[in-house]
Design a protein around this motif. Sequence first.
Motif, mmCIF file in Angstrom:
data_model
loop_
_atom_site.group_PDB
_atom_site.id
_atom_site.type_symbol
_atom_site.label_atom_id
_atom_site.label_comp_id
_atom_site.label_asym_id
_atom_site.label_seq_id
_atom_site.Cartn_x
_atom_site.Cartn_y
_atom_site.Cartn_z
ATOM 1 N N VAL A 158 0.855 -1.199 0.000
ATOM 2 C CA VAL A 158 0.000 0.000 0.000
ATOM 3 C C VAL A 158 0.887 1.243 0.000
ATOM 4 C CG1 VAL A 158 -1.725 1.308 1.307
ATOM 5 C CG2 VAL A 158 -1.925 -1.178 1.126
ATOM 6 N N HIS A 159 1.950 1.213 0.789
ATOM 7 C CA HIS A 159 2.896 2.329 0.838
ATOM 8 C C HIS A 159 3.469 2.582 -0.559
ATOM 9 C CE1 HIS A 159 6.504 4.234 3.166
ATOM 10 N NE2 HIS A 159 6.029 5.045 2.242
ATOM 11 N N ARG A 160 3.864 1.519 -1.210
ATOM 12 C CA ARG A 160 4.429 1.636 -2.559
ATOM 13 C C ARG A 160 3.411 2.231 -3.529
ATOM 14 N NH1 ARG A 160 6.763 -3.362 -5.987
ATOM 15 N NH2 ARG A 160 8.502 -2.150 -6.745
ATOM 16 N N SER A 161 2.191 1.717 -3.489
ATOM 17 C CA SER A 161 1.139 2.203 -4.380
ATOM 18 C C SER A 161 0.866 3.692 -4.155
ATOM 19 C CB SER A 161 -0.144 1.400 -4.158
ATOM 20 O OG SER A 161 -1.209 1.944 -4.901
ATOM 21 N N LEU A 162 0.800 4.101 -2.898
ATOM 22 C CA LEU A 162 0.563 5.516 -2.593
ATOM 23 C C LEU A 162 1.732 6.383 -3.041
ATOM 24 C CD1 LEU A 162 -1.048 5.166 0.944
ATOM 25 C CD2 LEU A 162 -2.204 5.878 -1.170
ATOM 26 N N ALA A 163 2.945 5.903 -2.834
ATOM 27 C CA ALA A 163 4.131 6.655 -3.260
ATOM 28 C C ALA A 163 4.125 6.832 -4.773
ATOM 29 C CB ALA A 163 5.402 5.950 -2.795
ATOM 30 N N MET A 164 3.721 5.790 -5.494
ATOM 31 C CA MET A 164 3.647 5.882 -6.956
ATOM 32 C C MET A 164 2.572 6.887 -7.378
ATOM 33 S SD MET A 164 4.317 1.865 -7.905
ATOM 34 C CE MET A 164 3.656 2.024 -9.529
ATOM 35 N N GLN A 165 1.413 6.840 -6.731
ATOM 36 C CA GLN A 165 0.344 7.788 -7.051
ATOM 37 C C GLN A 165 0.804 9.228 -6.804
ATOM 38 O OE1 GLN A 165 -3.534 6.888 -5.288
ATOM 39 N NE2 GLN A 165 -2.927 4.726 -5.190
ATOM 40 N N ALA A 166 1.483 9.428 -5.679
ATOM 41 C CA ALA A 166 1.968 10.767 -5.344
ATOM 42 C C ALA A 166 2.954 11.258 -6.393
ATOM 43 C CB ALA A 166 2.610 10.758 -3.956
ATOM 44 N N ALA A 167 3.872 10.382 -6.792
ATOM 45 C CA ALA A 167 4.868 10.760 -7.796
ATOM 46 C C ALA A 167 4.194 11.097 -9.124
ATOM 47 C CB ALA A 167 5.882 9.635 -7.977
ATOM 48 N N GLU A 168 3.223 10.293 -9.510
ATOM 49 C CA GLU A 168 2.508 10.534 -10.767
ATOM 50 C C GLU A 168 1.738 11.849 -10.742
ATOM 51 O OE1 GLU A 168 0.194 6.972 -11.033
ATOM 52 O OE2 GLU A 168 1.848 5.811 -11.890
ATOM 53 N N GLN A 169 1.251 12.235 -9.561
ATOM 54 C CA GLN A 169 0.482 13.478 -9.437
ATOM 55 C C GLN A 169 1.372 14.680 -9.132
ATOM 56 O OE1 GLN A 169 -2.889 13.030 -6.763
ATOM 57 N NE2 GLN A 169 -3.273 10.962 -7.496
#
Length: 107
Positions: A82-93
């Motif tokens: 979940v941490h990884r997924s959120l970090a990826m979303q943050a980076a993409e945004q």
Amino acid sequence: MSVDHYTYRVTWSPEDGEHVALCAEFPSLSWLAATPEESLEGIRQMVSDVVADMETAGETVPVALAEKHYSGEFRVRIPPEVHRSLAMQAAEQGVSLNRLASAKLAG
């Protein structure tokens, strides 16, 4: 502190067929009545009585949620995926993980 500073809520209880009043700072207390007004009056009086008893006994009375200071920080543990997924979303945004999480929590 006045018991008026506590957090009260009145809702309908289908199980009891009456309105139930609650106080967030005293989760074990509730008051049932036919009308919302009567249930609120009942829980406020009950909280007042409990606070008076606690003060007489020298016990610590809960602080009203409205009177507490909040830092704006809290920690939460999440699974690594979940941490990884959120970090990826943050980076993409193009935002920080903190900003993304705050936005998600705010709804």
